[in-house]
Design an enzyme around this catalytic site. Sequence first.
Site, PDB file in Angstrom:
ATOM      1  N   PHE A 159      83.228  -6.672 -61.517  1.00 24.43           N
ATOM      2  CA  PHE A 159      83.288  -5.208 -61.431  1.00 24.43           C
ATOM      3  C   PHE A 159      82.042  -4.628 -62.116  1.00 24.43           C
ATOM      4  O   PHE A 159      82.131  -3.738 -62.954  1.00 24.43           O
ATOM      5  CB  PHE A 159      84.565  -4.651 -62.069  1.00 24.43           C
ATOM      6  CG  PHE A 159      85.827  -5.336 -61.631  1.00 24.43           C
ATOM      7  CD1 PHE A 159      86.503  -4.925 -60.495  1.00 24.43           C
ATOM      8  CD2 PHE A 159      86.340  -6.402 -62.358  1.00 24.43           C
ATOM      9  CE1 PHE A 159      87.680  -5.558 -60.088  1.00 24.43           C
ATOM     10  CE2 PHE A 159      87.513  -7.045 -61.971  1.00 24.43           C
ATOM     11  CZ  PHE A 159      88.186  -6.618 -60.831  1.00 24.43           C
ATOM     12  N   ASN A 177      75.600  -2.095 -65.829  1.00 28.17           N
ATOM     13  CA  ASN A 177      75.676  -1.555 -67.191  1.00 28.17           C
ATOM     14  C   ASN A 177      75.751  -2.662 -68.247  1.00 28.17           C
ATOM     15  O   ASN A 177      75.138  -2.557 -69.311  1.00 28.17           O
ATOM     16  CB  ASN A 177      76.902  -0.635 -67.300  1.00 28.17           C
ATOM     17  CG  ASN A 177      76.978   0.121 -68.603  1.00 28.17           C
ATOM     18  OD1 ASN A 177      76.026   0.781 -69.009  1.00 28.17           O
ATOM     19  ND2 ASN A 177      78.124   0.037 -69.271  1.00 28.17           N
ATOM     20  N   CYS A 206      89.846   0.574 -69.043  1.00 24.43           N
ATOM     21  CA  CYS A 206      89.999   2.031 -69.074  1.00 24.43           C
ATOM     22  C   CYS A 206      91.459   2.442 -68.960  1.00 24.43           C
ATOM     23  O   CYS A 206      91.765   3.635 -68.845  1.00 24.43           O
ATOM     24  CB  CYS A 206      89.182   2.681 -67.953  1.00 24.43           C
ATOM     25  SG  CYS A 206      89.711   2.214 -66.290  1.00 24.43           S
TER      26      CYS A 206
END
Length: 444
Positions: free
Chosen positions: A302, A307, A397
């Site tokens: 993912f 990042n 998250c």
Amino acid sequence: MSKKRKPLPEQPIEVEIESLTHDGRGLAHLEGKAVFVDGALPGERVQARYTRLQRHYDEAAVVAIERPSPERVAPRCPHFGVCGGCRLQHLAAPAQVRVKQEILQEVLARIGKVTPETWLAPLSGEPWGYRRKARLGVRYVPKKGRVLVGFRERRSAFVTDLTRCDILHPAVGERIPAIAAALQDLSIRERLPQIEIAIGDGPAVLVFRVLDPPSADDLARLAALGEETGLHIYLQEGGIETIRPLPGQAIALHYSLPHHQVRIAFEPSDFTQVNLQLNRAMVDQALGLLDAQPDERVLDLFCGLGNFTLPLARQAGAVLGLEGDAGLVARARRNAEHHHLANVRFEVADLYGEGALSPWLEGRFDKALLDPPRSGALAVLEWLPRLGVQRLVYVSCYPATLARDADRLVNDLGYRLVAAGAMDMFPHTDHLEAMALFERAEGR
């Protein structure tokens, strides 16, 4: 025939608040039945009025505070309680962080049946002006004779009549009246439902979703808004592929991870973390926990724009980033090329399908990083031991799916939950992010 709703009692109830729920409401019990109380904090005694009666629980809202919590503070925002943008401004910022850590502990124990060997100190940062990605509603209200711009009201489709927003980056949060005034005279003011905000290290982009083509006068007014405020104006007439800047308004969005000498370019519609300060701290902590070595291969699932992948490529021997969105993968590859990182590869992969990781089974990976959406990473977990992954950092998250996946990793797949901690990516909201470190048990 639908059942008639029971009428709400008019008299307020008086209750003791025991704890804070995951959505930021106070939890009390009255005659053995749970009552969720908007605006109440743990340790308080409050008077509350019922707002909804259910079979197994009731809902209420504070009307008076008999005994306030020492951690109660005056909300900074005049729209607090109406606006749905945040729910916890009445709780001191350090207490918000502590409560989120406590909620993570409870969820891991209750859903995951796991407890970490070590608790990581919660990550937190500046609680105001942090939000660089957001979606604002727009609505022309004839009775008010003007356009409203803001977050949706709490538990309502109405747009909050904001004058400013202190959690948004000041480039936008302090300019909401100017934005609303510019939309006031547009011919399509009733056909412009939302604004997407995207900010990196530089100026802000506003993407106006338009349901009808703007007139020449409309375009001139929007261009003037950009010139007067320094905001960069884009339009979206259909899907995300239709997003385009007004003439002279294009900007190359990017953000940096200075500790890793990485700069990540992105498009206004791309997923990026809303809180740049916390994102930098999160990347630092994740890479520290993973501790990738020059002779190791690392799998990043993912991976989005890279990042974590790109900083990992500065440490590891080789890194493979897998992501389901082909557009993100294309931009991740460009980011890698920009940094001349030859040891990183990005591929498109359906991480929810059967055999999600089977194309990569010929290789072995020493370590892995997972950063899934709210739905979690259940479909890929069983592949990790088969790929040889000994250490795993999971960035979450949504604590409920982290707990579910921790249960699978620890109780079925032979990993230990070495450490876990909360991250306050969204101060003043009930949103909770977390990070966990897993290691493969010896002999498994």
